[in-house]
Structure formats: structure tokens, C-alpha cells
Design an enzyme around this catalytic site. Sequence first.
Site, short mmCIF file in Angstrom:
data_model
loop_
_atom_site.label_atom_id
_atom_site.label_comp_id
_atom_site.label_asym_id
_atom_site.label_seq_id
_atom_site.Cartn_x
_atom_site.Cartn_y
_atom_site.Cartn_z
N ASN A 167 -17.10 17.11 -12.07
CA ASN A 167 -17.35 16.17 -11.94
C ASN A 167 -18.27 15.35 -12.73
OD1 ASN A 167 -18.30 18.55 -10.16
ND2 ASN A 167 -19.55 16.82 -8.96
N ILE A 168 -18.41 14.03 -12.70
CA ILE A 168 -19.14 12.94 -13.44
C ILE A 168 -19.85 12.11 -12.32
CG2 ILE A 168 -19.77 11.81 -15.24
CD1 ILE A 168 -17.74 13.50 -16.50
N GLU A 169 -20.61 12.00 -11.53
CA GLU A 169 -21.44 11.39 -10.96
C GLU A 169 -22.44 9.42 -12.01
OE1 GLU A 169 -22.72 14.31 -7.26
OE2 GLU A 169 -23.95 13.53 -8.44
N CYS B 174 -14.37 12.72 -9.68
CA CYS B 174 -14.48 13.77 -8.92
C CYS B 174 -12.90 14.74 -10.39
CB CYS B 174 -13.32 13.76 -8.48
SG CYS B 174 -13.57 13.06 -6.63
N GLU C 213 -11.39 17.34 -10.69
CA GLU C 213 -9.54 17.35 -10.45
C GLU C 213 -8.53 16.10 -11.25
OE1 GLU C 213 -11.58 17.72 -7.58
OE2 GLU C 213 -11.24 18.17 -5.66
N CYS D 110 -10.25 15.58 -2.95
CA CYS D 110 -10.23 14.05 -1.77
C CYS D 110 -9.11 13.24 -2.08
CB CYS D 110 -11.77 13.07 -2.60
SG CYS D 110 -11.32 12.24 -4.31
N CYS E 276 -7.69 12.24 -4.92
CA CYS E 276 -7.40 12.62 -5.95
C CYS E 276 -5.87 13.81 -5.80
CB CYS E 276 -8.30 14.61 -5.73
SG CYS E 276 -10.02 13.89 -7.06
#
Length: 130
Positions: free
Chosen positions: A42-44, A53, A55, A86, A89
Site C-alpha cells: 500500500n502507498i498512502e 492498496c 492488491e 477492500c 480491490c
Amino acid sequence: MTRAQLLQAARKARTQAICTYSGFAVGAALLSRDGQVITGCNIENASYGLTVCAERVALWKALSEGITRFKRIVIVTESPVPTPPCGACRQLLWEFAGDIEVLLGDLQQVRESHQLRALFPTPFGARNLR
């Protein structure tokens, strides 16, 4: 590729997560039908809405390299409760990977196994557009 090896790949991918805001690191390892493993984390970012996300990162990496047939995905978090994909995804996995096996794990082992159809029982897909 064994489940244990796929779990290890997802755990390793998780270490690359950029989760400055939530502190919730996720790793994913997507197994293609021909045995290739594609990972993602994941990359926020500060806007939250543009966060991606693990995935989806794995799926997009695979698709961008021409890999289009998949067998399973492993999703790893540190949470004591298995963390399923989620809704976004699930939609993308359904559309591009079909009814694949979804393994949910923690840092030690796979905790649950599901077919994507069980997690996404009434998917929207190309057939709905006709």
C-alpha cells in the site's frame, strides 16, 4: 510456488509500504497461472483518497507487464484479524483476475482462504454492460 513462499513474498512486499498516515502496512503477492509472482504494497499520501492498496499495486504491475492470467493472491497485514481486500480491490481483482483464491495472512501464516466469489458474491462486470 507454495503458499508459504507466496506468504513470504507478501510479507517482504509489506516492508516497502508507505503508510505514514495510517501506520497500517499491507503486502500482497499475486501468483500468475504460469508461476510468476508479482508483489505490491500500500502507498498512502496526504489526500488519503489517492492512496492505493497493495492488491491493486500488484495487479497493475502484473497487467502493465502483460501478465493477465492469475491463480491466487496472498494479502498480509500485522492485524490479528484477517484483512480482506477492500471493495475497490475486489472489483478490480474480479474484472482482471476472475474467481481466484484469496489467502489472508499475518506475519506468521495464512489464516483464511476464500474464493473471490465468496468475498464478492454479486460482482459488476463486462456482462452487465451488454
